[in-house]
Design a protein around this motif. Structure first.
Motif, PDB file in Angstrom:
ATOM      1  N   HIS A   1      55.318 -16.521  77.486  1.00  0.00           N
ATOM      2  CA  HIS A   1      54.266 -17.403  76.977  1.00  0.00           C
ATOM      3  C   HIS A   1      53.033 -17.448  77.891  1.00  0.00           C
ATOM      4  CE1 HIS A   1      56.917 -19.047  73.875  1.00  0.00           C
ATOM      5  NE2 HIS A   1      57.862 -19.094  74.797  1.00  0.00           N
ATOM      6  N   LEU A   2      53.049 -16.676  78.981  1.00  0.00           N
ATOM      7  CA  LEU A   2      51.987 -16.740  79.979  1.00  0.00           C
ATOM      8  C   LEU A   2      51.107 -15.494  79.924  1.00  0.00           C
ATOM      9  CD1 LEU A   2      54.115 -18.037  83.000  1.00  0.00           C
ATOM     10  CD2 LEU A   2      52.890 -19.379  81.277  1.00  0.00           C
ATOM     11  N   ASP A   3      49.791 -15.688  80.040  1.00  0.00           N
ATOM     12  CA  ASP A   3      48.910 -14.531  80.147  1.00  0.00           C
ATOM     13  C   ASP A   3      48.976 -13.966  81.567  1.00  0.00           C
ATOM     14  OD1 ASP A   3      47.285 -16.142  81.782  1.00  0.00           O
ATOM     15  OD2 ASP A   3      45.879 -16.592  80.173  1.00  0.00           O
ATOM     16  N   ASP A   4      48.229 -12.920  81.841  1.00  0.00           N
ATOM     17  CA  ASP A   4      48.346 -12.222  83.121  1.00  0.00           C
ATOM     18  C   ASP A   4      48.107 -13.160  84.306  1.00  0.00           C
ATOM     19  OD1 ASP A   4      48.875  -9.897  81.785  1.00  0.00           O
ATOM     20  OD2 ASP A   4      46.876  -9.044  82.025  1.00  0.00           O
ATOM     21  N   ALA A   5      47.026 -13.935  84.232  1.00  0.00           N
ATOM     22  CA  ALA A   5      46.684 -14.806  85.356  1.00  0.00           C
ATOM     23  C   ALA A   5      47.728 -15.896  85.537  1.00  0.00           C
ATOM     24  CB  ALA A   5      45.305 -15.426  85.139  1.00  0.00           C
ATOM     25  N   ALA A   6      48.165 -16.507  84.433  1.00  0.00           N
ATOM     26  CA  ALA A   6      49.152 -17.588  84.531  1.00  0.00           C
ATOM     27  C   ALA A   6      50.493 -17.063  85.012  1.00  0.00           C
ATOM     28  CB  ALA A   6      49.296 -18.282  83.183  1.00  0.00           C
ATOM     29  N   LEU A   7      50.876 -15.863  84.590  1.00  0.00           N
ATOM     30  CA  LEU A   7      52.144 -15.276  85.036  1.00  0.00           C
ATOM     31  C   LEU A   7      52.114 -15.020  86.539  1.00  0.00           C
ATOM     32  CD1 LEU A   7      54.919 -14.014  84.403  1.00  0.00           C
ATOM     33  CD2 LEU A   7      53.712 -11.844  84.029  1.00  0.00           C
TER      34      LEU A   7
ATOM     35  N   ASP B   1      53.562 -26.020  70.649  1.00  0.00           N
ATOM     36  CA  ASP B   1      53.279 -24.778  69.942  1.00  0.00           C
ATOM     37  C   ASP B   1      52.767 -23.783  70.968  1.00  0.00           C
ATOM     38  OD1 ASP B   1      52.697 -22.782  68.187  1.00  0.00           O
ATOM     39  OD2 ASP B   1      50.901 -23.719  67.358  1.00  0.00           O
ATOM     40  N   SER B   2      53.653 -22.898  71.404  1.00  0.00           N
ATOM     41  CA  SER B   2      53.319 -22.001  72.509  1.00  0.00           C
ATOM     42  C   SER B   2      53.686 -20.572  72.114  1.00  0.00           C
ATOM     43  CB  SER B   2      54.082 -22.426  73.774  1.00  0.00           C
ATOM     44  OG  SER B   2      53.759 -21.583  74.861  1.00  0.00           O
ATOM     45  N   PRO B   3      52.747 -19.783  71.627  1.00  0.00           N
ATOM     46  CA  PRO B   3      53.058 -18.433  71.148  1.00  0.00           C
ATOM     47  C   PRO B   3      53.360 -17.465  72.291  1.00  0.00           C
ATOM     48  CG  PRO B   3      50.698 -18.797  71.118  1.00  0.00           C
ATOM     49  CD  PRO B   3      51.321 -20.117  71.482  1.00  0.00           C
ATOM     50  N   HIS B   4      54.016 -16.375  71.942  1.00  0.00           N
ATOM     51  CA  HIS B   4      54.251 -15.308  72.908  1.00  0.00           C
ATOM     52  C   HIS B   4      52.935 -14.589  73.200  1.00  0.00           C
ATOM     53  CE1 HIS B   4      58.817 -14.815  71.909  1.00  0.00           C
ATOM     54  NE2 HIS B   4      58.484 -16.045  72.256  1.00  0.00           N
ATOM     55  N   LEU B   5      52.639 -14.419  74.486  1.00  0.00           N
ATOM     56  CA  LEU B   5      51.391 -13.768  74.901  1.00  0.00           C
ATOM     57  C   LEU B   5      51.616 -12.395  75.527  1.00  0.00           C
ATOM     58  CD1 LEU B   5      49.488 -16.827  76.434  1.00  0.00           C
ATOM     59  CD2 LEU B   5      49.347 -15.896  74.102  1.00  0.00           C
TER      60      LEU B   5
ATOM     61  N   ARG C   1      54.682  -8.930  76.039  1.00  0.00           N
ATOM     62  CA  ARG C   1      55.922  -8.273  75.642  1.00  0.00           C
ATOM     63  C   ARG C   1      56.536  -7.583  76.856  1.00  0.00           C
ATOM     64  NH1 ARG C   1      56.187  -6.720  69.987  1.00  0.00           N
ATOM     65  NH2 ARG C   1      54.434  -7.610  68.823  1.00  0.00           N
ATOM     66  N   PHE C   2      57.784  -7.898  77.134  1.00  0.00           N
ATOM     67  CA  PHE C   2      58.503  -7.269  78.229  1.00  0.00           C
ATOM     68  C   PHE C   2      59.502  -6.252  77.700  1.00  0.00           C
ATOM     69  CE2 PHE C   2      57.502 -11.359  80.347  1.00  0.00           C
ATOM     70  CZ  PHE C   2      56.955 -10.872  81.529  1.00  0.00           C
ATOM     71  N   THR C   3      59.637  -5.136  78.400  1.00  0.00           N
ATOM     72  CA  THR C   3      60.850  -4.330  78.363  1.00  0.00           C
ATOM     73  C   THR C   3      61.674  -4.735  79.583  1.00  0.00           C
ATOM     74  OG1 THR C   3      59.903  -2.556  79.704  1.00  0.00           O
ATOM     75  CG2 THR C   3      59.617  -2.410  77.288  1.00  0.00           C
ATOM     76  N   LEU C   4      62.928  -4.310  79.621  1.00  0.00           N
ATOM     77  CA  LEU C   4      63.747  -4.632  80.785  1.00  0.00           C
ATOM     78  C   LEU C   4      63.155  -3.987  82.041  1.00  0.00           C
ATOM     79  CD1 LEU C   4      66.183  -6.021  81.976  1.00  0.00           C
ATOM     80  CD2 LEU C   4      67.595  -4.061  81.282  1.00  0.00           C
ATOM     81  N   ARG C   5      62.686  -2.765  81.916  1.00  0.00           N
ATOM     82  CA  ARG C   5      62.075  -2.086  83.064  1.00  0.00           C
ATOM     83  C   ARG C   5      60.822  -2.820  83.532  1.00  0.00           C
ATOM     84  NH1 ARG C   5      60.202   4.312  83.185  1.00  0.00           N
ATOM     85  NH2 ARG C   5      59.409   4.311  85.336  1.00  0.00           N
ATOM     86  N   ALA C   6      59.986  -3.254  82.584  1.00  0.00           N
ATOM     87  CA  ALA C   6      58.759  -3.958  82.956  1.00  0.00           C
ATOM     88  C   ALA C   6      59.062  -5.295  83.611  1.00  0.00           C
ATOM     89  CB  ALA C   6      57.889  -4.162  81.721  1.00  0.00           C
ATOM     90  N   LEU C   7      60.084  -5.994  83.133  1.00  0.00           N
ATOM     91  CA  LEU C   7      60.457  -7.268  83.731  1.00  0.00           C
ATOM     92  C   LEU C   7      60.934  -7.073  85.163  1.00  0.00           C
ATOM     93  CD1 LEU C   7      60.880 -10.311  83.494  1.00  0.00           C
ATOM     94  CD2 LEU C   7      63.120  -9.840  82.458  1.00  0.00           C
TER      95      LEU C   7
END
Length: 260
Positions: A107-113, A188-192, A194-200
């Motif tokens: 649910h987090l964009d790049d900066a928030a993540l 109401d918090s949409p997905h921002l 997409r992860f793959t297992l490798r990316a995570l």
């Protein structure tokens, strides 16, 4: 697993593997751990059952409405309402050694993540545990969610008469099965992202965490699967085994990592 905490029915399993996720988290905790559920929502899915089992878990979330709802739920369950707080992790008092970030990072964009992982890294001691669960951004759930929201098939399933027919059909298979008495969040918090297992794995490593273990949740889940098959226990067991057998293809990932 106890079925109630005070007057509150605890969550039961569904096609998303929510109880599987709960037990995966529980197996990695000690009763002496000081645990924070980061982005807890109402706390109903994780903080409440873990506290009912005796774990020292508190929840934080910036959505005040979810925390207010969660405090009502905790009070009815015989738990202190202040176990949930509408504050950021930076403002939370006290030491901790474990952070749960369950169904949050997507649910987090790049900066928030980047900010969230840096803050978790800052608050955890060396060797502190981070437990992450997140959907596979390219898995079965995303396909079902898109079909549900964007096609006539999803519209058909949402029609009152069709919903009633499907509900009656599922009752014949599963009986009066209620998987959750309360919502996990009211935000109401949409997905921002997409992860793959490798990316995570790579995201956590870049943030200063060493991945200890990773597995899959379930293989098939989404609004159609949930409507038709939650409560059908043979399917739910088979679905969970498939997620473990093929973790990179599963609908979601469970990853345990240590703060370096």
């Amino acid at each position: 697993m106890n079925t109630h905490a005070g007057d509150v029915p605890l969550p039961r399993e569904n096609v998303y593997g929510h109880v599987k996720r709960l037990h995966w988290i529980r197996e990695r905790l000690q009763l002496t751990d000081r645990v924070i559920e980061f982005g807890c929502g109402t706390g109903y899915m994780l903080t409440l059952p873990l506290r009912a089992w005796g774990y020292d878990v508190r929840g934080v979330d910036l959505d005040a409405a979810s925390i207010a709802r969660g405090r009502e739920i905790l009070t009815a369950a015989g738990q202190p309402s202040d176990a949930l707080q509408a504050v950021g992790l930076r403002d939370l008092d006290g030491a901790l050694n474990t952070v749960i970030a369950s169904e949050v990072l997507e649910h987090l964009d790049d900066a928030a993540l980047a900010e969230a992982l840096a803050l978790i890294h800052e608050r955890l001691p060396p060797g502190g545990l981070l437990l992450v669960t997140t959907p596979n951004g390219y898995g079965w759930f995303e396909l079902e969610a898109a079909l549900w929201q964007r096609t006539p098939l999803g519209w058909l399933f949402r029609l009152g008469p069709v919903r009633g027919l499907l509900h009656r059909s599922r009752r014949r298979l599963a009986g009066a099965y209620l998987d959750a008495a309360h919502p996990s969040t009211v935000a109401d918090s949409p997905h921002l992202r997409r992860f793959t297992l490798r990316a995570l794995r790579g995201t956590l490593a870049s943030a200063g965490f060493a991945v200890e273990s990773a597995t899959g949740s379930v293989m098939f889940c989404g609004p159609f699967s949930h409507t038709l098959l939650t409560g059908v226990e043979p399917f739910m067991r088979w679905n969970a085994r498939l997620g473990e057998r093929f973790p990179a293809l599963a609908a979601g990932f469970y990853v345990a990592a240590r703060r370096v």
